[in-house]
Design a protein around this motif. Structure first.
Motif, PDB file in Angstrom:
ATOM      1  N   ASN A  10     -15.586  16.538  20.627  1.00  0.00           N
ATOM      2  CA  ASN A  10     -16.568  17.633  21.140  1.00  0.00           C
ATOM      3  C   ASN A  10     -16.189  18.753  20.443  1.00  0.00           C
ATOM      4  O   ASN A  10     -16.236  19.886  21.069  1.00  0.00           O
ATOM      5  CB  ASN A  10     -16.665  17.370  22.672  1.00  0.00           C
ATOM      6  CG  ASN A  10     -17.194  16.319  23.297  1.00  0.00           C
ATOM      7  OD1 ASN A  10     -17.824  15.519  22.312  1.00  0.00           O
ATOM      8  ND2 ASN A  10     -17.495  16.126  24.403  1.00  0.00           N
ATOM      9  N   TYR A  23     -11.924   3.696  23.501  1.00  0.00           N
ATOM     10  CA  TYR A  23     -13.208   4.146  23.930  1.00  0.00           C
ATOM     11  C   TYR A  23     -12.686   4.905  25.268  1.00  0.00           C
ATOM     12  O   TYR A  23     -12.897   6.174  25.320  1.00  0.00           O
ATOM     13  CB  TYR A  23     -14.358   3.064  24.408  1.00  0.00           C
ATOM     14  CG  TYR A  23     -15.116   3.586  25.432  1.00  0.00           C
ATOM     15  CD1 TYR A  23     -16.316   4.456  25.024  1.00  0.00           C
ATOM     16  CD2 TYR A  23     -15.003   3.405  26.724  1.00  0.00           C
ATOM     17  CE1 TYR A  23     -17.307   4.781  25.868  1.00  0.00           C
ATOM     18  CE2 TYR A  23     -16.128   3.775  27.475  1.00  0.00           C
ATOM     19  CZ  TYR A  23     -17.095   4.339  26.892  1.00  0.00           C
ATOM     20  OH  TYR A  23     -18.336   4.940  28.012  1.00  0.00           O
ATOM     21  N   VAL A  27     -12.865   9.166  25.765  1.00  0.00           N
ATOM     22  CA  VAL A  27     -13.264  10.111  26.953  1.00  0.00           C
ATOM     23  C   VAL A  27     -12.488  10.611  27.870  1.00  0.00           C
ATOM     24  O   VAL A  27     -12.744  11.747  28.061  1.00  0.00           O
ATOM     25  CB  VAL A  27     -14.273   8.836  27.744  1.00  0.00           C
ATOM     26  CG1 VAL A  27     -14.564   9.459  29.004  1.00  0.00           C
ATOM     27  CG2 VAL A  27     -15.191   8.071  26.959  1.00  0.00           C
ATOM     28  N   TYR A  41     -20.802   7.220  29.381  1.00  0.00           N
ATOM     29  CA  TYR A  41     -20.266   8.098  28.271  1.00  0.00           C
ATOM     30  C   TYR A  41     -20.760   7.217  27.086  1.00  0.00           C
ATOM     31  O   TYR A  41     -20.526   6.137  26.807  1.00  0.00           O
ATOM     32  CB  TYR A  41     -18.783   8.065  28.221  1.00  0.00           C
ATOM     33  CG  TYR A  41     -18.458   8.806  29.665  1.00  0.00           C
ATOM     34  CD1 TYR A  41     -18.453  10.185  29.782  1.00  0.00           C
ATOM     35  CD2 TYR A  41     -17.847   8.155  30.631  1.00  0.00           C
ATOM     36  CE1 TYR A  41     -17.888  10.904  30.684  1.00  0.00           C
ATOM     37  CE2 TYR A  41     -17.502   8.701  31.918  1.00  0.00           C
ATOM     38  CZ  TYR A  41     -17.439  10.139  32.163  1.00  0.00           C
ATOM     39  OH  TYR A  41     -17.206  10.576  33.136  1.00  0.00           O
ATOM     40  N   VAL A  43     -20.065   7.555  23.298  1.00  0.00           N
ATOM     41  CA  VAL A  43     -19.033   8.088  21.910  1.00  0.00           C
ATOM     42  C   VAL A  43     -19.536   7.632  20.668  1.00  0.00           C
ATOM     43  O   VAL A  43     -19.918   6.482  20.419  1.00  0.00           O
ATOM     44  CB  VAL A  43     -17.738   7.347  22.658  1.00  0.00           C
ATOM     45  CG1 VAL A  43     -16.668   7.775  21.414  1.00  0.00           C
ATOM     46  CG2 VAL A  43     -17.237   7.526  23.787  1.00  0.00           C
ATOM     47  N   SER A  56     -20.284   4.052  16.598  1.00  0.00           N
ATOM     48  CA  SER A  56     -20.181   4.368  18.036  1.00  0.00           C
ATOM     49  C   SER A  56     -19.355   3.452  18.561  1.00  0.00           C
ATOM     50  O   SER A  56     -18.910   2.326  18.211  1.00  0.00           O
ATOM     51  CB  SER A  56     -21.530   4.079  18.499  1.00  0.00           C
ATOM     52  OG  SER A  56     -21.942   2.772  18.377  1.00  0.00           O
ATOM     53  N   VAL A  73     -18.584  12.862  22.263  1.00  0.00           N
ATOM     54  CA  VAL A  73     -18.617  12.207  23.639  1.00  0.00           C
ATOM     55  C   VAL A  73     -19.637  12.890  24.548  1.00  0.00           C
ATOM     56  O   VAL A  73     -19.710  14.110  24.919  1.00  0.00           O
ATOM     57  CB  VAL A  73     -17.488  12.157  24.340  1.00  0.00           C
ATOM     58  CG1 VAL A  73     -17.476  11.330  25.652  1.00  0.00           C
ATOM     59  CG2 VAL A  73     -16.485  11.522  23.357  1.00  0.00           C
TER      60      VAL A  73
END
Length: 79
Positions: A10, A23, A27, A41, A43, A56, A73
């Motif tokens: 992010n 994953y 997160v 969530y 991703v 993804s 995310v």
């Protein structure tokens, strides 16, 4: 242990020392106290190695990491 690589989660730089990331780990880097029970969530990633250059992730997935890989995310309320 693998050399530390810098990834963007992010748009925030994060260091990572493993060859792969799950994953759930992505997160948790984006949201330190995730609520997997009530929030979904999404991703996505880009700039990855040849095994997984972009795509993804969903619950249970893991990908190989490389330096300067980008992860995005987002939270979505479950209905």
């Amino acid at each position: 242990m693998k050399e530390c690589v810098k990834n963007s989660i992010n748009s925030r730089e994060k260091n990572w020392q493993k060859r792969k990331i799950t994953y759930e780990e992505v997160v948790k880097l984006a949201f330190p106290n995730p609520n997997f029970e009530s929030i979904a969530y999404t991703v996505t990633y880009s700039g990855g190695p040849k095994q997984n250059p972009n795509g993804s992730m969903t619950k249970g997935d893991s990908v190989f990491v490389t330096n300067k890989m980008n992860f995005n995310v987002t939270e979505t309320n479950r209905s």
